[in-house]
Design a protein around this motif. Structure first.
Motif, PDB file in Angstrom:
ATOM      1  N   TYR A 252       0.790  -1.229   0.000  1.00 32.49           N
ATOM      2  CA  TYR A 252       0.000   0.000   0.000  1.00 32.49           C
ATOM      3  C   TYR A 252       0.827   1.285   0.000  1.00 32.49           C
ATOM      4  N   GLY A 253       2.068   1.224   0.401  1.00 25.94           N
ATOM      5  CA  GLY A 253       2.846   2.438   0.605  1.00 25.94           C
ATOM      6  C   GLY A 253       3.317   3.106  -0.669  1.00 25.94           C
TER       7      GLY A 253
ATOM      8  N   ASP B 291      -3.416   5.472  -5.992  1.00 26.02           N
ATOM      9  CA  ASP B 291      -4.739   4.912  -5.684  1.00 26.02           C
ATOM     10  C   ASP B 291      -4.731   3.956  -4.497  1.00 26.02           C
ATOM     11  N   LYS B 292      -3.689   3.998  -3.672  1.00 28.66           N
ATOM     12  CA  LYS B 292      -3.670   3.216  -2.435  1.00 28.66           C
ATOM     13  C   LYS B 292      -3.251   4.142  -1.303  1.00 28.66           C
ATOM     14  N   SER B 293      -3.696   3.826  -0.094  1.00 28.64           N
ATOM     15  CA  SER B 293      -3.429   4.730   1.017  1.00 28.64           C
ATOM     16  C   SER B 293      -3.193   3.957   2.308  1.00 28.64           C
TER      17      SER B 293
ATOM     18  N   ALA C  73      -4.737   0.225   3.947  1.00 28.71           N
ATOM     19  CA  ALA C  73      -3.983  -0.818   4.638  1.00 28.71           C
ATOM     20  C   ALA C  73      -4.560  -1.088   6.025  1.00 28.71           C
ATOM     21  N   VAL C  74      -4.889  -0.029   6.758  1.00 26.78           N
ATOM     22  CA  VAL C  74      -5.461  -0.186   8.103  1.00 26.78           C
ATOM     23  C   VAL C  74      -6.821  -0.867   8.020  1.00 26.78           C
ATOM     24  N   GLY C  75      -7.632  -0.480   7.037  1.00 26.88           N
ATOM     25  CA  GLY C  75      -8.948  -1.087   6.873  1.00 26.88           C
ATOM     26  C   GLY C  75      -8.867  -2.574   6.551  1.00 26.88           C
ATOM     27  N   GLN C  76      -7.918  -2.942   5.692  1.00 25.66           N
ATOM     28  CA  GLN C  76      -7.748  -4.359   5.363  1.00 25.66           C
ATOM     29  C   GLN C  76      -7.245  -5.135   6.573  1.00 25.66           C
ATOM     30  N   ALA C  77      -6.333  -4.543   7.336  1.00 24.45           N
ATOM     31  CA  ALA C  77      -5.845  -5.207   8.548  1.00 24.45           C
ATOM     32  C   ALA C  77      -6.984  -5.407   9.543  1.00 24.45           C
TER      33      ALA C  77
ATOM     34  N   ARG D 128       1.338  -4.615   3.731  1.00 28.35           N
ATOM     35  CA  ARG D 128       2.648  -3.967   3.796  1.00 28.35           C
ATOM     36  C   ARG D 128       2.522  -2.523   3.343  1.00 28.35           C
ATOM     37  N   TYR D 129       3.001  -1.623   4.166  1.00 27.89           N
ATOM     38  CA  TYR D 129       3.099  -0.209   3.805  1.00 27.89           C
ATOM     39  C   TYR D 129       4.571   0.152   3.919  1.00 27.89           C
TER      40      TYR D 129
END
Length: 421
Positions: free
Chosen positions: A111-112, A116-118, A122-126, A226-227
């Motif tokens: 995500y990092g 178009d990714k933020s 990443a937090v929402g998927q986790a 992964r970010y």
């Protein structure tokens, strides 16, 4: 503006101009030459021509990178490498060439620094996966940006570069020396400086092969987020996570990297239904602390494993607010204070208020306390009358909620409980 045929490397002047526009939009500090964005723009035509001329002829050599230290949330310091404005333009030219080719190949759970990714994604998927998987492996790579091996990095670059100049200049950027505040030069034999325009792309490219693809090939059943170098791995049980920790440590060692022995930990996602006890029952990811929290639905209240603003982030925000010394700004109107500070407050609210927004109720207590003290100093009728100042500010916050973003948070605590700055 067409690509020059007489030059050794085909880079158009239009590409350099576009790179400049992006660098200008990103702003940023001056490098070792102390030349700001404004200074560079003052002689824009000549500056861009020099970059184009040297890059197309193969004679571009990046200047040393200015090294500055910034404090970390854990009390340590992080080294940032700040290239000159001109070097940032040159790096952007290379990034514009390489990124469109490697971006489609990157893993969906990387995500990092990606279009178009933020961090919120990443937090929402986790969050979703913590509801499905009982255990988490919270990975911390020790000094990632400072320890990327150049030989492996260039191997990945050569796999995707189409132009010789891309390989040539990326290798030169990796090896560009670092210059500290005293003017001392340090030769860089590994790593890529945090702060460089192309560094985030190179970091993603490196971990794409060192971690993402390896996980897909050897553990396709094990999801992760992964970010950049911040990584969360999900599992069904503690034994699986222990095996994963050992295997990932071995894999990263093969790639010249090391897991931090103290910061890497196995976490149990304890909630209302998962009631085992474990040494670690919470973890922090991208400024959000995941742990058991009370939630509510149409069926009533229950305990779930949820993210909310972390204690470290709260401390950082409150320390920043204290440096403003709002209570001493009696020469300013409330509207002027809003113009000075609300853009920052709005950014915090938009980021940390995305999940478990009510946790922000207490975060801005020092700002409210400072505004009350400001009102007492500014208006004679409120002098030494904090209760009246509190009531006055409360009425304004209800009438003009847009003045300060935290006034728009739905659930508010009594002003009387607000801390002083």
């Amino acid at each position: 503006m067409d690509k020059p045929k007489q030059k050794g490397h085909e880079i158009s002047k239009m590409e350099v101009m576009e790179a400049w526009k992006r660098v200008k939009a990103n702003r940023g500090a001056a490098g070792i030459d102390d030349e700001s964005i404004k200074d560079f723009e003052g002689n824009l035509k000549d500056n861009l021509y020099k970059i184009w001329n040297r890059m197309t002829s193969g004679s571009y050599f990046p200047p040393p990178v200015k090294t500055v230290e910034i404090p970390k949330a854990d009390g340590g310091k992080r080294k940032l490498g700040i290239p000159t404005v001109g070097d940032r333009v040159a790096q952007m030219v290379a990034k514009m060439q390489l990124e469109p080719r490697v971006e489609p190949k990157f893993h969906p759970d990387s995500y990092g620094y990606r279009p178009d990714k933020s961090a919120h994604d990443a937090v929402g998927q986790a969050r979703q996966r913590c509801w499905s998987y009982d255990w988490v492996l919270d990975l911390d790579i020790k000094g990632f940006f400072d320890n990327i091996p150049h030989d492996l990095m260039m191997k990945a670059v050569r796999k995707h570069a189409r132009e010789k100049w891309e390989v040539l200049y990326i290798e030169r950027w990796l090896k560009a020396p670092a210059q500290d505040e005293q003017g001392n030069l340090t030769v860089r034999e590994k790593g890529t400086p945090q702060g460089g325009v192309i560094s985030p792309l190179l970091a993603n490219l490196f971990l794409h092969y060192a971690f993402d693809r390896w996980m897909d090939e050897h553990h396709p059943e094990t999801p992760f987020e992964r970010y950049a170098d911040d990584i969360i791995v999900h599992g069904r049980n503690q034994a699986q996570m222990q095996r994963m920790k050992e295997e990932i440590a071995q894999r990263l060692a093969e790639c010249g990297l090391e897991l931090h022995p103290e910061k890497t930990k196995i976490v149990y996602c304890r909630d209302g239904k998962r009631r085992k006890e474990h040494e670690h029952e919470k973890f922090t990811f991208l400024g959000f602390e995941f742990r058991a929290r009370e939630a509510k639905s149409s069926l009533g209240r229950f305990v779930n494993f949820l993210p909310a603003i972390s204690e470290k982030a709260i401390k950082m925000i409150r320390e920043e607010i204290r440096t403003w010394k709002v209570h001493l700004r009696s020469d300013k109107s409330l509207e002027e204070l809003s113009r000075m500070y609300n853009p920052i407050v709005r950014g915090w609210v938009q980021y940390y208020g995305r999940y478990y927004r009510s946790r922000l109720d207490w975060v801005f207590a020092p700002l409210e306390g400072a505004l009350i003290r400001w009102a007492c100093r500014k208006y004679k009728k409120l002098h030494r009358r904090q209760g009246r100042a509190q009531h006055w500010l409360r009425r304004i916050s209800l009438r003009a909620q847009n003045l300060f973003a935290h006034w728009q948070i739905a659930v508010k605590k009594p002003v009387s409980s607000m801390g002083a700055v």
